[in-house]
Design a protein around this motif. Structure first.
Motif, PDB file in Angstrom:
ATOM      1  N   HIS A  41       0.821  -1.210   0.000  1.00 56.50           N
ATOM      2  CA  HIS A  41       0.000   0.000   0.000  1.00 56.50           C
ATOM      3  C   HIS A  41       0.859   1.266   0.000  1.00 56.50           C
ATOM      4  N   THR A  42       1.930   1.223  -0.786  1.00 55.30           N
ATOM      5  CA  THR A  42       2.815   2.379  -0.891  1.00 55.30           C
ATOM      6  C   THR A  42       2.889   2.827  -2.354  1.00 55.30           C
ATOM      7  N   GLU A  43       3.384   4.038  -2.527  1.00 58.12           N
ATOM      8  CA  GLU A  43       3.578   4.605  -3.860  1.00 58.12           C
ATOM      9  C   GLU A  43       4.982   5.173  -3.948  1.00 58.12           C
ATOM     10  N   GLN A  44       5.517   5.163  -5.150  1.00 57.59           N
ATOM     11  CA  GLN A  44       6.785   5.842  -5.365  1.00 57.59           C
ATOM     12  C   GLN A  44       6.771   6.474  -6.750  1.00 57.59           C
ATOM     13  N   GLY A  45       7.341   7.654  -6.841  1.00 58.84           N
ATOM     14  CA  GLY A  45       7.463   8.343  -8.112  1.00 58.84           C
ATOM     15  C   GLY A  45       8.726   7.896  -8.815  1.00 58.84           C
ATOM     16  N   VAL A  46       8.615   7.699 -10.121  1.00 60.74           N
ATOM     17  CA  VAL A  46       9.768   7.294 -10.917  1.00 60.74           C
ATOM     18  C   VAL A  46       9.758   8.046 -12.247  1.00 60.74           C
ATOM     19  N   ILE A  47      10.911   8.087 -12.869  1.00 58.30           N
ATOM     20  CA  ILE A  47      11.029   8.601 -14.227  1.00 58.30           C
ATOM     21  C   ILE A  47      11.529   7.459 -15.090  1.00 58.30           C
ATOM     22  N   VAL A  48      10.836   7.235 -16.215  1.00 60.36           N
ATOM     23  CA  VAL A  48      11.220   6.185 -17.157  1.00 60.36           C
ATOM     24  C   VAL A  48      11.955   6.855 -18.318  1.00 60.36           C
ATOM     25  N   PRO A  49      13.247   6.543 -18.467  1.00 55.75           N
ATOM     26  CA  PRO A  49      14.009   7.157 -19.556  1.00 55.75           C
ATOM     27  C   PRO A  49      13.794   6.417 -20.873  1.00 55.75           C
ATOM     28  N   PRO A  50      14.131   7.073 -21.998  1.00 60.42           N
ATOM     29  CA  PRO A  50      14.114   6.361 -23.277  1.00 60.42           C
ATOM     30  C   PRO A  50      15.148   5.231 -23.247  1.00 60.42           C
TER      31      PRO A  50
END
Length: 178
Positions: free
Chosen positions: A121-130
């Motif tokens: 029940h957690t969330e995390q922000g991520v960035i997906v690179p090309p």
């Protein structure tokens, strides 16, 4: 979001309008990979890009060449951002964002996502690179990040590489254009 491209654009071979924001006389190139073991079609393109850049570097036509692996996602949490690798990736992404803000209508294809776990029940922000990102520097100045798009036209890594090769082969500077 910008139109997807297969990375085989033709503009770069003529050395025009590939999206450099400053002239490039003695370029340095940093390449960022999502994986050293991508799917077959992506692997072939990635290997070709690295091979061509390595050839430019070994013939002393690049000031420097760096290849790094970021992985599938760059975590935005404080713990990961506090690590050396996490901070370096986030700093570089910030530099890329600052660069694209100088390009009228410019957009980078880095996706910001929220990963949710049903189990914890957690969330995390991520960035997906090309899969492959190429940053071109003239001295210490970032003059191009590829791929990027302007007005729904994608300027690919291959576009930039072809323009760079043509300019270095002819002994001329790669002109600035936005």
């Amino acid at each position: 979001m910008a139109e997807k491209s297969d990375g085989r654009g033709e503009r770069g071979s003529e050395g025009t309008d590939v999206g450099m924001t400053g002239p490039v006389d003695s370029p340095s190139v940093d390449v960022y990979l999502r994986s050293l073991s991508p799917p077959a079609g992506t692997h072939d393109r990635q290997a070709e890009i690295i091979d061509r850049l390595s050839e430019l570097s070994s013939s002393d036509r690049l000031d420097s060449l760096s290849v790094s692996v970021w992985g599938e996602r760059v975590c935005l949490c404080e713990v990961c951002a506090g690590t050396g690798s996490g901070r370096a990736a986030l700093d570089r992404l910030g530099e890329f964002r600052n660069w694209v803000e100088t390009v009228e209508g410019g957009e980078l294809p880095f996706e910001r996502r929220t990963i949710r776990s049903e189990y914890t029940h957690t969330e995390q922000g991520v960035i997906v690179p090309p899969c492959v990102t190429m940053a071109v520097y003239s001295g210490d100045t970032l003059v191009g990040v590829f791929p990027h798009s302007v007005s729904d036209e994608t300027r690919t890594v291959t576009d930039a590489l072809e323009a760079l090769e043509a300019a270095l082969e002819s002994g001329r500077s790669l002109p600035a254009n936005r």
